[in-house]
Design an enzyme around this catalytic site. Structure first.
Site, PDB file in Angstrom:
ATOM      1  N   ARG A 147     -11.028  -4.304 -13.627  1.00  0.00           N
ATOM      2  CA  ARG A 147      -9.932  -5.162 -13.164  1.00  0.00           C
ATOM      3  C   ARG A 147     -10.407  -6.604 -13.185  1.00  0.00           C
ATOM      4  O   ARG A 147     -11.522  -6.904 -12.756  1.00  0.00           O
ATOM      5  CB  ARG A 147      -9.473  -4.787 -11.750  1.00  0.00           C
TER       6      ARG A 147
ATOM      7  N   HIS B  50     -15.562   3.155 -14.795  1.00  0.00           N
ATOM      8  CA  HIS B  50     -15.359   2.400 -13.566  1.00  0.00           C
ATOM      9  C   HIS B  50     -16.631   1.673 -13.133  1.00  0.00           C
ATOM     10  O   HIS B  50     -16.641   0.942 -12.143  1.00  0.00           O
ATOM     11  CB  HIS B  50     -14.885   3.366 -12.464  1.00  0.00           C
TER      12      HIS B  50
ATOM     13  N   ARG C 162      -5.285   2.005 -13.460  1.00  0.00           N
ATOM     14  CA  ARG C 162      -3.888   2.155 -13.064  1.00  0.00           C
ATOM     15  C   ARG C 162      -3.271   0.848 -12.566  1.00  0.00           C
ATOM     16  O   ARG C 162      -3.839   0.146 -11.734  1.00  0.00           O
ATOM     17  CB  ARG C 162      -3.754   3.216 -11.964  1.00  0.00           C
TER      18      ARG C 162
ATOM     19  N   HIS D 243     -15.471  -3.186   0.634  1.00  0.00           N
ATOM     20  CA  HIS D 243     -15.424  -2.558  -0.689  1.00  0.00           C
ATOM     21  C   HIS D 243     -16.796  -2.121  -1.192  1.00  0.00           C
ATOM     22  O   HIS D 243     -16.874  -1.335  -2.136  1.00  0.00           O
ATOM     23  CB  HIS D 243     -14.795  -3.544  -1.685  1.00  0.00           C
TER      24      HIS D 243
ATOM     25  N   TYR E 259     -12.945  -9.441  -1.089  1.00  0.00           N
ATOM     26  CA  TYR E 259     -13.563  -8.129  -0.898  1.00  0.00           C
ATOM     27  C   TYR E 259     -15.040  -8.301  -0.569  1.00  0.00           C
ATOM     28  O   TYR E 259     -15.711  -9.165  -1.142  1.00  0.00           O
ATOM     29  CB  TYR E 259     -13.477  -7.280  -2.168  1.00  0.00           C
TER      30      TYR E 259
ATOM     31  N   ASN F 193       0.826  -1.210   0.000  1.00  0.00           N
ATOM     32  CA  ASN F 193       0.000   0.000   0.000  1.00  0.00           C
ATOM     33  C   ASN F 193       0.858   1.256   0.000  1.00  0.00           C
ATOM     34  O   ASN F 193       0.600   2.218  -0.733  1.00  0.00           O
ATOM     35  CB  ASN F 193      -0.901   0.029   1.248  1.00  0.00           C
TER      36      ASN F 193
ATOM     37  N   ARG G 171     -13.992   2.986   4.881  1.00  0.00           N
ATOM     38  CA  ARG G 171     -12.806   2.176   5.169  1.00  0.00           C
ATOM     39  C   ARG G 171     -11.521   2.994   5.116  1.00  0.00           C
ATOM     40  O   ARG G 171     -10.646   2.851   5.955  1.00  0.00           O
ATOM     41  CB  ARG G 171     -12.706   1.018   4.166  1.00  0.00           C
TER      42      ARG G 171
END
Length: 671
Positions: free
Chosen positions: A367, A427, A397, A582, A460, A42, A554
């Site tokens: 993703r 997205h 990204r 998530h 998630y 992270n 979160r």
């Protein structure tokens, strides 16, 4: 008193909460090791992207943040200062974890810990397997300082020959494994081997100091949308942009083994050559890259003390018989990961791929997992003659290369591939299936909070709804028409809240409706981050009007709760646990939404996102009850205080880990 918190500093506090799981007594010992690894990766990404973007903003005029008024340079200095104590905290937790694992005979050894036979084995391994792959260099007037690659290890050496000083550098080849096993549960890090023996290469020199360093470079490279060269495939252009990341300015240097004070002159030489200042350099006794932790996991006994007991997603009994489309015609279907399996969604795709009545499948992808079943089914559908349209976001990204590869596979199978929208990232998470039977057209829509990714569906917490609701289906058709025609800014939807034009105004409208109710109003929102200034301002007005507001955030939160007379009706909680929280949920009185967007500026203004209203009353009530359980979590929940710090809840109530509760509830319902 300002009610804003700086975005970057809020993120560092989030990663601190991740790090604290490495010291939590409720987390099995080896899982704590994994949290150290998560914290480290992270932090790498944070420096590459966020610190990198601050460097760019300094060059672009050093403009202030719209919430806290801090300039880019002030934010960057604050980032470097706030990150430093996290290294000391990680080092302490790392030592504790290594010590605790040793009690179970899982031992990470240093060179000094090796017995005679182990030492001989390690030295032979270095000579046989490592030495031939090394490319040592001398740095002087005839040997220029090399380009230091992003996140690559380098061995630095201070040398002397006839009292004349030299410097040496050895790039560590990426093909080296990170660990060398000495037996099944005993290992040594290869960087420790290199640090010990690499100096033997410089036989004519005396080594006076040595260190291992890792450089982090700015990776905040955005793929331009105004690309218009018809002779070059857009995917090839994206690949070129990705490679530019390796050439951007360094933003951080990390020094392994705490060698900075001992090797001050050596480090200063390389620091200055790399163009870094002292506040950009960090020492660490913990490894600089801890991704190797996951390769150890296969050797670790699953006894509950070292690893979490396996949790297998439950199969929803109500979805076991009959086709998904037939079930959805009767009632909407709620999917809740990772407590329930992703299989119903995959079954829906498979049915569509092989059903001769299927006319088309349209989907947005952001993703994907390494061995994507979603991709396989989409390709199968195209090969079976269905019309398949796939919006693949090439600008996701660090997933750009993967998505380029997937887009080629989809295209080769006969799918129509769209690379997104100029100026925006797509997205949203939406699937539209259209079929025709007995001269009638049928629609089936799935809208979700998370990616179509089988791996993250196990890790998630996410929600999805499969529906045949005609209002949602009509909007879904309209959505894909707008995307394929490049008209993402159109806001001509009956029910869906679609960014960049329609999401923020509708959310603000919902907040204002509750504000009018005063103390009778209620708002609960769950998301990964809150940064949008306009939405924060509206929440503050609602709080001042007496509306009770529960925020489950979160990560980043730029709103400071608990200020008397301003935000004292707002609570902010963060859950950091076994699964990554998530799902995005919005509850405004009796109205419930789920969707792909956090209420961050990038989501509300620079992305194509979808929130959908939950029309099914049973599902809406189930989602409301989920948020009530999460708000009662007193094991993995921390609360944001009015001073900007997070504190873990201490109550007399029985312990409640909401993630375990939901898993056990899914078990009860289906056994």
């Amino acid at each position: 008193m300002s009610y804003f918190i700086n975005r970057e500093l809020s993120w560092l506090k989030f990663n601190k909460r991740v790090l604290e799981q490495a010291a939590s007594s409720s987390v099995p010992i080896f899982e704590r090791y994994k949290f150290l690894s998560i914290f480290t990766s992270n932090l790498d990404e944070f420096f590459m992207v966020r610190a990198g973007s601050m460097h760019d903003r300094i060059l672009g005029g050093n403009l202030p943040d719209d919430k806290t008024g801090m300039t880019a340079s002030e934010q960057l200095n604050a980032i470097y200062e706030a990150a430093r104590p996290l290294y000391a905290q990680r080092d302490a937790y790392y030592r504790a974890v290594i010590k605790d694992l040793a009690e179970y005979n899982i031992k990470q050894l240093k060179i000094k810990d090796l017995n005679e036979s182990q030492s001989k084995f390690v030295k032979q391994y270095f000579k046989r397997e490592m030495l031939p792959l090394l490319s040592p260099q001398i740095i002087d007037t005839k040997h220029l300082f090399p380009h230091l690659e992003n996140k690559r290890f380098y061995i630095l050496l201070a040398l002397k020959n006839n009292d004349k000083p030299y410097y040496g550098i050895i790039p560590v080849p990426p093909m080296f494994g990170r660990i060398l096993y000495l037996d099944t549960l005993t290992y040594i890090l290869t960087e420790d081997i290199l640090l010990k023996y690499a100096g033997t290469i410089y036989k004519q020199y005396t080594i006076t100091a040595r260190a291992i360093v890792k450089i982090t470079r700015n990776a905040d490279v955005e793929v331009a949308d105004n690309f218009s060269d018809e002779d070059i495939d857009y995917r090839d252009y994206v690949n070129i942009i990705i490679k530019r990341r390796e050439k951007l300015a360094p933003v951080r240097m990390e020094i392994y083994s705490g060698s900075y004070p001992k090797n001050l002159k050596l480090i200063k030489f390389f620091m200055e050559r790399a163009g870094l200042s002292e506040n950009q350099c960090y020492t660490s006794t913990a490894p600089l890259d801890m991704s190797y932790v996951y390769s150890l996991e296969g050797n670790i006994p699953r006894n509950g003390e070292l690893l979490y007991n396996p949790l297998t997603p439950r199969q929803d009994k109500s979805l076991q018989t009959g086709s998904i489309s037939d079930i959805a015609k009767e009632c909407d279907i709620l999917l809740s990961y990772p407590y329930y399996s992703m299989k119903p969604y995959l079954k829906m795709l498979e049915e569509a791929a092989y059903d001769p009545n299927t006319v088309s499948i349209k989907i947005t992808l952001y993703r994907l997992s390494a061995n994507s079943e979603v991709i396989r089914l989409l390709c199968a559908a195209a090969e079976n003659g269905r019309e398949v349209t796939v919006v693949v976001e090439l600008k996701a990204r660090f997933d750009e290369s993967n998505n380029i590869d997937w887009s080629r596979r989809l295209e080769n199978a006969g799918c129509r591939v769209i690379y997104g929208i100029d100026g925006l990232k797509v997205h949203s998470k939406i699937t539209l299936i259209v079929s025709r039977k007995d001269e009638k057209v049928y629609h089936l829509v799935h809208i979700a909070t998370g990616n179509y990714n089988e791996k993250t569906a196990l890790l998630y917490t996410d929600l999805g709804i499969i529906t045949t609701n005609p209002i949602i289906c009509e909007d879904a058709v309209n959505f894909f028409n707008n995307i394929t025609l490049g008209m993402a800014h159109h806001d001509d939807y009956n029910a869906l809240l679609v960014a960049p034009s329609g999401l923020k105004p509708r959310v603000i409208e919902e907040i204002r409706r509750e504000t009018e109710l005063g103390a009778d109003g209620y708002i609960c929102m769950k998301m990964n981050g809150l940064t949008d200034k306009n939405i924060i301002d509206e929440l503050v007005k609602a709080s001042q009007a007496g509306v009770k507001i529960d925020l489950l955030i979160r990560g980043i939160c730029c709103l400071l709760p608990g200020i008397v007379g301003v935000t004292d009706n707002i609570t902010v909680r963060s859950i950091v646990g076994r699964f990554l929280e998530h799902s995005r949920i919005g509850i405004f009185g009796d109205r419930v939404y789920i969707g792909s967007a956090d209420l961050m500026t990038r989501n509300t203004t620079r992305r194509v996102e979808i929130w959908m209203p939950v029309f099914d009353k049973i599902i809406a009530e189930e989602i409301r009850n989920m948020t009530k359980i999460i708000l009662r979590d007193n094991v993995k929940s921390s609360i944001l205080c009015s001073n900007g710090d997070y504190e873990y809840l201490i109550t007399d109530s029985p312990s409640l880990d909401s993630q375990i509760y939901f898993y056990e509830e899914a078990y009860r319902k289906n056994n």
